[in-house]
Each structure stands twice: as C-alpha cells, then as structure tokens.
Enzyme design. Structure first.
Site, PDB file in Angstrom:
ATOM      1  N   GLU A   1       0.680  -1.283  -0.105  1.00 41.56           N
ATOM      2  CA  GLU A   1       0.179  -0.052  -0.032  1.00 41.56           C
ATOM      3  C   GLU A   1       0.695   1.057  -0.130  1.00 41.56           C
ATOM      4  OE1 GLU A   1      -2.299   2.674   3.403  1.00 41.56           O
ATOM      5  OE2 GLU A   1      -2.265   0.426   3.637  1.00 41.56           O
TER       6      GLU A   1
ATOM      7  N   LYS B   1      -9.695  -2.706   8.885  1.00 46.94           N
ATOM      8  CA  LYS B   1      -8.506  -2.572   9.468  1.00 46.94           C
ATOM      9  C   LYS B   1      -8.382  -1.815  10.877  1.00 46.94           C
ATOM     10  CE  LYS B   1      -5.261   1.779   8.698  1.00 46.94           C
ATOM     11  NZ  LYS B   1      -5.068   2.745   7.596  1.00 46.94           N
TER      12      LYS B   1
END
Length: 210
Positions: free
Chosen positions: A53, A143
């Site tokens: 990411e 998350k």
C-alpha cells in the site's frame, strides 16, 4: 460524493481474500521518494509480502503510487492506495492504477465510491460500532487502527461478537510485536519502517514462514 469511474483498461481488482492469501503481512510505504519506495516495494515482494500500500495524501504521493503500480505490474503484483479519505484522493488512486483502497477511518461515501469504482475498500475501525457500520456497508475485511493503541487484547475481545470478521492490524506494528497481534486474532499485520531495518528483515521472513 461524485462517482469515480475506473480506467477502461484497468484489470478486475483482486479481492482482499485473494490479496492476503499468500502472507499475513502487508507493507505500507509512506512519505518516501519514488526510488526508495519502489526499492522497498521490491524488497517486500522478494520477501513474500504480496500486498503493498502507498498512501496518497497529496499529489506527489500519487506520483509515487503510480511508480510502484508500474513496478508491481512487471511482477504481477497489485498495489493499493492508502489514506483514501475523500473523493479527490480516490480519483488520485484510480488515476494511478491502484487495485484497492485503504482509509484510517470509516466514511460511508468514500467506501461506496471506491467499491463503485471497482476497488475493494479497507476502512479503519476502532470500536464495535465501527465494525457494525462497516459490515452493514458490505465491507468484509477491516483495518484495526491504531493497533498499537488498541492493543493485542482488542483483537481477542472482538473475536466474541465478530468471529467472522478478518482484521488487519495497522499502526505501530513491527517485526518485534507482529506475532503477538497475529496470535491475538489479527489475520494480517501491516508494517512499514521494518522493511528499512536490516535487523528486522530476518524476523519478518520468519513471520512469513508461519
């Protein structure tokens, strides 16, 4: 929020189940020059970390993401965009060729727009209410952020009411504490600076071999 259309030539984005199938570790590469970021992404892929990411908090970061996406394409590795908290940042992620989006919190409009653009969305959660709201939007993987503040016990506590929810522990995770979060119930841990530390690389490799 205005809709964001994916590029016509963009491939079908993988699901988070597919993205995290190979390893319980995700790499987050924030705030570094293009060359350094690409170098660390390659290091992550060589270690066996498939999921990378790159946050897109500003225009320069979007250019870094595009470079990592290009490097990933050569290896068949999808790359995601982090810190996607607005329509503008989502547009930046789509333009750079991101395969998924990540956010520090839960914004229903951003989540819907990302999914509509063909990109799986990983929102940040910190409370049971956050988890329920995210699941109500049809989001599967979540998350947990900031994980180092929530603590490993948070994941154990969430197992009771949400045994079906896979969590990614993000924030303050390195090779020294990652195993504790995985043992507590996190399905994936996200690391960043650990990839720059030669002393931590063998421990990350051992973690990937679990």
């Amino acid at each position: 929020m205005a809709s964001v259309k994916p590029a016509r030539t963009a491939p079908v984005a993988p699901t988070f189940d597919e993205l995290f199938a190979g390893a319980p570790v995700m790499a987050i590469l924030r705030g570094m020059p293009v060359a350094t970021t690409v170098e660390l992404a390659v290091r992550a892929w060589d270690l066996g970390i498939d999921c990378v990411e790159v946050p897109v908090q500003d225009e320069a970061a979007g250019q870094v993401l595009a470079a990592v996406v290009a490097a990933g394409a050569e290896r068949g590795k999808p790359v995601g965009a982090g810190t996607v908290t607005s329509a503008g940042r989502l547009e930046r992620a789509v333009a750079a060729g991101a395969a998924f989006t990540v956010a520090p919190g839960l914004d229903a409009d951003v989540a819907r727009a990302s999914v509509a653009a063909g990109l799986p969305h990983l929102p940040g959660v910190a409370t049971p209410s956050d988890v329920q709201a995210a699941r109500a939007l049809g989001l599967t993987w979540l998350k947990a952020f900031p994980a180092s503040v929530l603590g490993a016990d948070w994941f154990q506590a969430m197992r009771g009411p949400f045994p079906e929810v896979p969590f990614v522990a993000t924030g303050g995770i390195d090779a020294g504490n990652a195993a504790a979060y995985l043992s507590a119930g996190a399905r994936v841990v996200a690391v960043g600076s650990a990839l720059e530390d030669d002393d931590q690389l063998p421990r990350l490799a051992a973690l990937l071999a679990r």
